[in-house]
Structures are given as C-alpha cells and as structure tokens.
Design a protein around this motif. Structure first.
Motif, PDB file in Angstrom:
ATOM      1  N   LYS A 116       0.813  -1.217   0.000  1.00 26.70           N
ATOM      2  CA  LYS A 116       0.000   0.000   0.000  1.00 26.70           C
ATOM      3  C   LYS A 116       0.849   1.270   0.000  1.00 26.70           C
ATOM      4  N   GLN A 122      -2.910  -0.153  -6.472  1.00 28.60           N
ATOM      5  CA  GLN A 122      -4.129  -0.846  -6.883  1.00 28.60           C
ATOM      6  C   GLN A 122      -4.229  -1.018  -8.399  1.00 28.60           C
ATOM      7  N   GLU A 145      -8.646  -3.298   3.569  1.00 29.24           N
ATOM      8  CA  GLU A 145      -8.470  -2.821   2.200  1.00 29.24           C
ATOM      9  C   GLU A 145      -7.599  -3.774   1.387  1.00 29.24           C
ATOM     10  N   PHE A 149      -8.487  -6.336  -1.791  1.00 28.79           N
ATOM     11  CA  PHE A 149      -7.676  -6.332  -3.021  1.00 28.79           C
ATOM     12  C   PHE A 149      -7.290  -7.762  -3.396  1.00 28.79           C
ATOM     13  N   ARG A 153      -8.875 -10.739  -6.611  1.00 33.29           N
ATOM     14  CA  ARG A 153      -7.948 -11.144  -7.665  1.00 33.29           C
ATOM     15  C   ARG A 153      -7.387 -12.556  -7.494  1.00 33.29           C
TER      16      ARG A 153
END
Length: 217
Positions: A116, A122, A145, A149, A153
């Motif tokens: 991050k 992102q 968060e 993510f 995926r």
C-alpha cells in the motif's frame, strides 16, 4: 494455445545470493515458463543504498546467471530515465510486449504486506498478475483494504496466469532458504567469507569492486 508469460522477478539483489537463484529456478518449474527475468532495481525508491550502485548490482546478477540460460538479467530499470516505481516498469513492459502476453510480477509476502506504500498499487494488476512467494507456516494478517484487493484477484490454479494478460493474484509456497542479502553483507563487513551463500563469480566481483567494506580482502 496460451502464450508463455513474461515473468519478472525484481529486487535490489544487494547482493544476489543462492536464495534468489534457487527461487528463480523453482519459479520457472512451478510456472512452466522457458525463462525468468531477474530485474535489479535502479535507484530504489523505498530502500537506502548499501554501497553497491545499480550498475554494480546488475553486473552481479548478470555474472550469477550467465551459466544458466533459463535465468536472464534484465536491465530495464537501469536504462529507464523514470523513477524506479514498479508501476512504471510494468507500463513499459506492457508497451513492449503488447496487450495479449501475460506478465507475472513475483514478490515476497513482506512486499505484499507493504504494497500500500507503492505508487498506484491498486493499478498494478491492470498490467500484470502478481505471484506472491509465501513462507511455510507463516499466516499473515491483512487489513480490510488489502484483504479486499487480494480476494478480488486471487486464484488457486496457477495455469490461469497464462490464460489472460493480467488481473490475477496467486500465493504459492516455495522452498525456503535461510539466506538474505543483509546476512551476506554483514558477513563481508565482518571480514568473513560468504562463499556458498553467493556464487563465486559474485564474490570475486565484490572483492574486485571493494563492495560492502571488502577492501581489505
């Protein structure tokens, strides 16, 4: 038939050691690709230089892999005039190989935990898949968060990384090796011999270039 992915295994490689090399060979087998590109960072954005320049770190990688044709030293971050953000490297590689070829970016679990702080983190999977090298018996905790993510995926079947150019994230365990670049530098700084932790050609280069306070040997 799926196209063989371009696999980018990046790092400072300061210096490259047998842990890196063994991981690269296992990646080749696990991902069923003809080669792995080892990509030394240019001037690292997130790390302070420890004494080896970007050109010297690349040369150590080149020397380390010259006898193994399936491993390739990739100087894309050294020749770039842009800051060494991973997103810039991926955008450049995507422009080079086109929109259809899968690109896989390899990183360690520690890098994922700190992702991050990366520029445009992102958007990384807009240009590649992420392959996370996990350590056995290590169960990291992600904040909400980052967990979201990952969940959006994540794939379990590694063959899926060859079926589309980008967008996935895979977490996979490889054989751990208890060697680190920090450990190698410390051994050298203490005047000890790092042989069998790094290739002999790399050790010869370190002594010739007087890196990591190896000027007395």
């Amino acid at each position: 038939m799926p196209k063989s992915p371009l696999v980018l295994f990046g790092g400072t490689f300061d210096p490259i050691h047998f842990g890196h090399l063994r991981t690269a060979l296992e990646l080749k087998e696990v991902l069923n690709v003809p080669q792995i590109n080892l990509v030394p960072t240019g001037e690292p954005v997130h790390k302070v230089s420890t004494g080896a320049s970007a050109a010297q770190r690349f040369e150590m990688v080149r020397l380390a892999v010259e006898s193994e044709p399936t491993l390739v030293a990739d100087d894309c971050e050294l020749i770039s005039s842009e800051p060494c953000y991973t997103i810039n490297t991926l955008m450049k590689k995507r422009a080079e190989v086109g929109e259809d070829l899968p690109i896989i970016l390899v990183m360690g679990m520690d890098s994922l935990l700190g992702i991050k702080s990366w520029s445009q983190w992102q958007q990384l999977t807009d240009y590649c898949h992420l392959f996370i090298v996990a350590r056995p018996s290590y169960d990291p905790e992600f904040d909400a968060e980052l967990q979201n993510f990952i969940d959006q995926r994540k794939v379990e079947d590694l063959t899926e990384l060859s079926l589309r150019p980008s967008g996935y994230l895979a977490i996979h365990q490889l054989t751990p090796m208890s060697v680190s670049a920090t450990q190698v530098r410390k051994i050298i700084e203490q005047g000890s011999n790092p042989r069998f932790l790094i290739p002999d050609v790399v050790w010869d280069f370190i002594k010739t270039e007087r890196l990591y306070d190896a000027n007395e040997r």
